[in-house]
Design an enzyme around this catalytic site. Structure first.
Site, PDB file in Angstrom:
ATOM      1  N   ASP A 168      26.972  19.880 -46.638  1.00 40.12           N
ATOM      2  CA  ASP A 168      27.335  18.514 -46.267  1.00 40.12           C
ATOM      3  C   ASP A 168      28.717  18.115 -46.780  1.00 40.12           C
ATOM      4  O   ASP A 168      29.088  18.395 -47.928  1.00 40.12           O
ATOM      5  CB  ASP A 168      26.297  17.524 -46.813  1.00 40.12           C
ATOM      6  CG  ASP A 168      24.989  17.565 -46.036  1.00 40.12           C
ATOM      7  OD1 ASP A 168      25.010  17.950 -44.854  1.00 40.12           O
ATOM      8  OD2 ASP A 168      23.949  17.199 -46.620  1.00 40.12           O
ATOM      9  N   HIS A 206      22.434  24.433 -45.295  1.00 36.74           N
ATOM     10  CA  HIS A 206      21.148  24.210 -44.643  1.00 36.74           C
ATOM     11  C   HIS A 206      21.310  24.139 -43.131  1.00 36.74           C
ATOM     12  O   HIS A 206      22.427  24.023 -42.599  1.00 36.74           O
ATOM     13  CB  HIS A 206      20.452  22.960 -45.185  1.00 36.74           C
ATOM     14  CG  HIS A 206      21.277  21.710 -45.139  1.00 36.74           C
ATOM     15  ND1 HIS A 206      22.287  21.449 -46.046  1.00 36.74           N
ATOM     16  CD2 HIS A 206      21.265  20.652 -44.294  1.00 36.74           C
ATOM     17  CE1 HIS A 206      22.851  20.295 -45.771  1.00 36.74           C
ATOM     18  NE2 HIS A 206      22.247  19.785 -44.701  1.00 36.74           N
ATOM     19  N   ARG A 226      18.942   9.907 -45.062  1.00 40.50           N
ATOM     20  CA  ARG A 226      19.617  10.733 -46.072  1.00 40.50           C
ATOM     21  C   ARG A 226      20.510   9.877 -46.957  1.00 40.50           C
ATOM     22  O   ARG A 226      21.281   9.052 -46.465  1.00 40.50           O
ATOM     23  CB  ARG A 226      20.469  11.827 -45.414  1.00 40.50           C
ATOM     24  CG  ARG A 226      20.987  12.863 -46.400  1.00 40.50           C
ATOM     25  CD  ARG A 226      21.848  13.901 -45.707  1.00 40.50           C
ATOM     26  NE  ARG A 226      23.254  13.513 -45.680  1.00 40.50           N
ATOM     27  CZ  ARG A 226      24.159  14.022 -44.831  1.00 40.50           C
ATOM     28  NH1 ARG A 226      23.790  14.920 -43.925  1.00 40.50           N
ATOM     29  NH2 ARG A 226      25.406  13.620 -44.865  1.00 40.50           N
TER      30      ARG A 226
END
Length: 280
Positions: free
Chosen positions: A100, A254, A269
């Site tokens: 991320d 991921h 999130r």
């Protein structure tokens, strides 16, 4: 002693945590136990945690300041919590191996993901350990990569043709692009707490290795992307409603499996900001 129970789920990474209600404020002992489990297992899973956005943000804030995403919609009363809702947002960028917000100078320390609405089947998420990937590279290849840097670009996962399709979205995209120009991070990253080394390139945002020719960079990145996601370095989580995952974004990547359309999937999130990646 903390009442937390930590149950490892695989050799490379992953553990399930029980014995704590994360909808409630953590005491120092609980917070430290969760952090130690995160450092050891890289991704943690909590079952049956029906948290609201305020509780999710409070839990995440135990580990650092929170990020507000430049593109994804968020919860209006809790803007640090973004909404991944397949009914309203193009989330195809999540169906690729990625770490991320590596387009930031200080990429995320970690993220807390809460399952709100799930398809009847499908929609699993996989995580991969960058530590396992690095440690299984040959010594000559480790030596080659040490000291190299790679470019990470916001546009690779958020291209104009997908995220600038309306006048309002175009204004938002252009502002995000201006605020997040391409930047460089080490190809091999040293964890700031554990000191362990991790592979730190990802298909979602990494575009080139700066010190290599275009042909060399393409070949090495292709090798590293494939190596980093070998099955033995990964864990796959089958979500249940109100599950929460918390992962160390500094050493993992991921992949959200997009295998459930036209069913809807909604996740919340909260992203915890980290520090400037370094190698030593």
């Amino acid at each position: 002693m903390s009442s937390l129970t930590v149950t490892p789920l695989s050799t490379a990474l992953g553990a399930q945590i029980s014995g704590v209600d994360i909808s409630q404020p953590l005491n120092l002992e609980q917070r430290d136990a969760i952090e130690q489990a995160l450092l050891k297992h890289q991704v943690l899973f909590f079952r049956e945690q029906p948290i609201n956005p305020q509780q999710q943000a409070r839990f995440a804030t135990n580990f650092g300041d929170l990020h507000i995403h430049p593109i994804y919609p968020n919860v209006p009363e809790q803007p640090e919590v973004l909404i991944l809702d397949t009914a309203h947002t193009d989330v195809r960028d999540n169906a690729v191996w990625h770490t991320d917000v590596t387009f930031l100078p200080t990429p995320a320390l970690g993220a807390v993901l809460s399952a709100k609405l799930l398809p009847e089947f499908g929609g699993d998420t996989l995580w991969a350990s960058g530590i396992a990937a690095y440690e299984t590279l040959s010594t000559p290849l480790q030596n080659l990569l040490q000291g190299l840097t790679a470019t990470h670009d916001f546009v690779k996962s958020f291209p104009l043709e997908r995220f600038g399709t309306t006048p309002e979205a175009l204004v938002q995209w252009e502002a995000a692009r201006k605020k997040n120009p391409p930047l460089s991070h080490p190809v091999i990253r040293t964890h700031p707490v554990s000191g362990r080394k991790s592979l730190f390139v990802n298909e979602g945002f990494t575009t080139k290795i700066n010190e290599l020719s275009e042909t060399e960079s393409e070949a090495i990145l292709k090798l590293l992307f494939a190596h980093a996601t070998r099955p033995e370095f990964t864990i796959r989580w089958r979500w249940q409603e109100n599950d929460v995952a918390f992962w160390d974004n500094r050493v993992t990547q991921h992949f959200a499996v997009d295998d459930y359309r036209p069913a809807r999937r909604v996740m919340h999130r909260a992203t915890v900001l980290g520090d400037v990646p370094f190698f030593r």
